[in-house]
Write a protein that holds these residues in place. Sequence first.
Motif: not given
Length: 294
Positions: A205, A81, A15, A233
């Motif tokens: 998400n 994030c 990522n 994460g």
Amino acid sequence: MAERLAFTKMHGLGNDFMVVDAVSRPLPVADWLTPKRIQGWADRHFGIGFDQLLLIEPPNGTNADFRYRVFNADGGEVEQCGNGARCFARFVAERGLTDRRDIRVETAGGPIVLHLTDDDRVRVDMGRPRFAPEAIPFKPPITASGSPYTLMLSGKPGGLDQVTLEAVSMGNPHAVVQVEELGRFPVEAVGAALESHPAFPRRVNVGFVKQHRPDHIGLRVFERGAGETLACGTGACAAVAAGIHAARLESPCRVDLRGGALSIDWSGRDEDSLFMTGPATFVFDGEVAVDATE
Ligand SMILES: N[C@H](CCC[C@H](N)C(=O)O)C(=O)O
């Protein structure tokens, strides 16, 4: 003459991020980091290429050490994030912005604490998972009697006309869907349909989970504002939190993502923080022209 913006490319299990240090050098953030410019830089053919841009700033009046802002590839600023937090920790430590091993950080999704371990990994106190629909935010169907929720899907994405999910906030919104087989599941089609589903007013998400054992899951994530990433994460945190909350999973739990593995631990008590431990990797330093006329 265009200005030059220095950045560092990093990733957490694939990522990947454009890390911008606005502590060592104050930046005209509002003028430079416009959604249009971030979208252009995020493009993997015409730009630098990344899933998110991470901006490191001085704290904003709290007793934190730094403020950390996150922008998705679509240019939108978001709350949190997880993979980025680990990269942030290694960046500020190895670029001399702090000599602390425990780093307190303000984020739009709430305070987090980053701990640098002795093996170059990072253990992050991600705060408390939240399940109340209004905290996600999530508008359950009026017929719903509680989690898990069944949402109807229009247009039969991936051949499905409905999906059953749990909703969790890790500061940012997550939907968690249990699947039988990850490799062939239509993540792109179902993920895109749920990301913009009207039940999620700030989009969402979407994590797709295959449970192997009570302490081991596989996970693929279609991220809000970025599409499917090699790892997420906060998605790993949300998937384990949902599983522990539903007494399906136990702590610590190994999460296998396409880019590698994370370890998540949480007591299951609402008042306790959830912790994520994993790697963060430097790739290269670069600079990009900021053309004021763009
Ligand atoms: N796409 C996410 C932000 C990045 C999260 C992910 N990269 C992570 O490691 O947690 C959102 O819109 O909330």
